[in-house]
Design a protein around this motif. Structure first.
Motif: not given
Length: 630
Positions: A147-150, A213-214, A253-254, A278-281
């Motif tokens: 998530a932080v690597n937008y 999503a985590q 998440t779902a 949110i941590h990652s996708l």
């Protein structure tokens, strides 16, 4: 007129550059003298003739375009004059989804400027000024996106945040709120409804995908969605989720299901509610739930015998191949239905070839008979997508009879006894202190009571050209000083008096920076019947782009060892919580154990604690860690 551009090295983003014009003997040279913002965007694009993009600009006497197509090599071209100060260049042979990232060098009021960096997705979304992948390349899909690597580009281009400043104060210095995460790396937090983050991605092949999503939250009623632009333009349905039990209690998440074409896209993560982290996708090819795969349905084999409803006579060196097995969104464990009379036969699960990456190892325990089948579940390296699965006999005769296997998205609780390993990282400051201080370093290593040591600067890697370093004289001097209890493979040393032995070892090449050739070493080690892997690395110390590449190369080497518990030691030449180290951890499924500034110890399938200590005459502190599989 000759224009010489003096590039600023290692710029991770584009600044507008101001040049001073000096004329000598009719040759004009633009010399770098400062930085200022350009007066205007000064670029226009038009898609023409079905497969071309025309880029135009206004300038006094010239305009140059510098562009990359789909992350390829940058091209630098003088644009053609159309008269009246207008210049143009046409890029041809494009297809829908091609990504052109470009900037222009032009003249205004006698000075030369670089425009901001621009992106055009051909046949897709309109041009997006200033948005670039944070790591310098588009995230591959299927894959995991932190998530932080937008993207870079700032407010309204790469993200929207309702408040000024980074509330967590970590990782990036702009108005997205980031903090350290309990599972390693960082997470985005303090989210508000209507905020969003954008990620540049590259989809390998068209298909149906799940985006998971985590997240972590003590609140219920969370909701988000995804907006995808580029070769496909689509918005997902809203994904709703309940509380996970805390701000650092993580859950998935779902899945949001989307249909994507191959090629370049941006994924915009839109927060519909506040109150979660949110941590990652995880973006993976969609698949149905896991079903049983009958053992006798193999596609090819060597050495086994197929019986009515099972496979037997499975010995060391034998194998079975199951083609196109779907690991789905993320398989985390497997169940084998096995029967056998003997103990301690070992089978490996490998991906895509008999010698491919190991994702799991099973040691047989007698079930009481060759027809007494029992399900045995164990964890594997988290794997997604479609792969050929090989079940390979590693040790034993009559390892087991196999009835079926079944993958699962669940982690199983394993009851294997704890196995302790003590690993050490040591930069021996080779060019300044070796070989004359070999005895001092050897005494230090022996005093720490470790199983394995990975050193750095034991190899001549300065200014010697591309390829592997070949002169390990400084490492060899340390090996000679350590004495009879120690064995050496390149820059990895093991204590055989503590039950360690080398099973295999490798070197792997890494991307070189401006003035050093970089390589890493790895080894598979057996300690009294327990196998683990160790890597030692020395990342580049000057180039940010090289360090990012080193992170990916190190992760690939960790993943070569599959499910083996693995430790990485090294001089990373970047902070142990930097985005480069963070990238390695998440690509290889590792956690940070030891942090001595730029010297780090990371582990997969190990827990542990680390200690720093004085390692003089080295200019780095020493670092070691006590690791356990429980």
């Amino acid at each position: 007129m000759l224009r010489i551009h003096l590039a600023m090295p290692n710029m991770a983003f584009s600044l507008l550059q101001h040049y001073l014009l000096n004329t000598f003997s009719g040759v004009s040279i633009w010399v770098l003298c400062g930085l200022l913002m350009g007066a205007y965007v000064n670029a226009a694009t038009q898609e023409i003739n079905g497969n071309q993009l025309q880029v135009t600009c206004q300038s006094e006497t010239f305009c140059d375009i510098h562009y990359r197509l789909n992350n390829g090599r940058e091209l630098n071209i003088a644009m053609a004059s159309l008269g009246n100060g207008e210049y143009a260049h046409t890029i041809s042979n494009l297809i829908s989804g091609d990504v052109i990232v470009y900037y222009l060098t032009y003249q205004q009021n006698g000075l030369a400027y670089d425009s901001e960096r621009l992106t055009h997705i051909y046949g897709g979304a309109s041009s997006s000024a200033g948005a670039d992948p944070y790591l310098g390349f588009r995230a591959p899909i299927p894959g995991t996106i932190l998530a932080v690597n937008y993207d870079t580009g700032g407010e309204g281009i790469a993200f929207h945040d309702a408040t000024i400043g980074n509330s967590g104060g970590q990782y990036r210095d702009e108005s997205v709120d980031i903090e350290s995460a309990s599972i390693g790396g960082f997470n985005v937090g303090w989210v508000a409804s209507g905020e969003w983050l954008q990620y540049s991605v590259d989809v390998a092949r068209a298909g149906s995908f799940d985006i998971v999503a985590q997240i972590a939250s003590p609140n219920s009623g969370g909701s988000l969605h995804y907006e995808i632009t580029g070769a496909t333009n689509v918005q997902s349905d809203a994904v709703q989720f309940a509380n996970t039990g805390g701000w650092q209690v993580w859950a998935h998440t779902a899945a949001a299901k989307v249909q994507l074409n191959a090629g370049a896209h941006t994924i915009r993560l839109v927060f519909e509610s506040a109150g979660f982290n949110i941590h990652s996708l995880l973006v993976s090819e969609a698949s149905s739930s896991f079903g049983k795969v009958e053992a006798e349905s193999f596609d090819s084999m060597s050495g086994v015998v197929s019986e009515a409803t099972s496979v037997g006579y499975f010995d060391r060196g034998d194998w079975m191949k199951y083609s196109a097995v779907s690991f789905g969104n993320l398989a985390k464990s497997i169940t084998l239905s096995v029967a056998g009379e003997y103990n301690n036969g070992i089978a490996e699960l490998r991906l895509d070839s008999v010698s491919g990456p190991v994702i799991g190892t099973y040691s047989m325990e007698s079930t009481g008979g060759w027809a007494s089948f029992k399900p045995k579940s164990f964890n594997i390296v988290h794997t997604l997508g479609v792969h050929d699965l090989y079940i390979v006999g590693k040790n034993g005769s009559g390892i087991f009879n196999l009835d079926y296997f079944q993958l699962s998205a669940d982690v199983v609780e394993e009851t294997n006894p704890a196995t302790a390993v003590k690993a050490m990282s040591l930069n021996i400051y080779g060019w300044a202190t070796m070989p004359q201080n070999a005895d001092k370093y050897a005494a230090l290593i022996r005093s720490r009571g470790v199983d394995v040591v990975g050193i750095q600067e034991g190899v001549e890697d300065w200014l010697i050209g591309p390829g592997f370093p070949t002169n390990y004289s400084k490492a060899d001097a340390l090996g000679a000083a350590l004495g009879a209890c120690w064995q050496q493979r390149y820059q990895i040393f093991i204590n055989i008096c503590e039950g360690n032995s080398f099973v295999s070892n490798r070197r792997f090449d890494m991307t070189d920076g401006p003035n050093a050739t970089r390589t890493g070493e790895s080894a598979r080690i057996n300690k009294n019947g327990f196998e683990y892997a160790v890597l030692t690395v020395h990342w580049d110390h000057q180039s940010g782009a090289a360090k990012v590449a080193n992170a990916h190369e190190t992760a690939a080497e960790v993943n070569y060892y599959g499910a083996l518990p693995t430790v990485v030691v090294g001089d990373f030449n970047t902070g142990c919580t930097s985005h480069e180290v963070n990238t390695l951890m998440h690509e290889a499924g590792m956690v940070l154990i030891g942090n001595a500034g730029i010297d780090c110890i990371l582990a997969k399938r190990f827990n542990g604690t680390a200690q720093t200590f004085d390692a003089a005459p080295s200019d780095h502190p020493g670092l070691d860690a006590s690791l356990s599989t429980n």
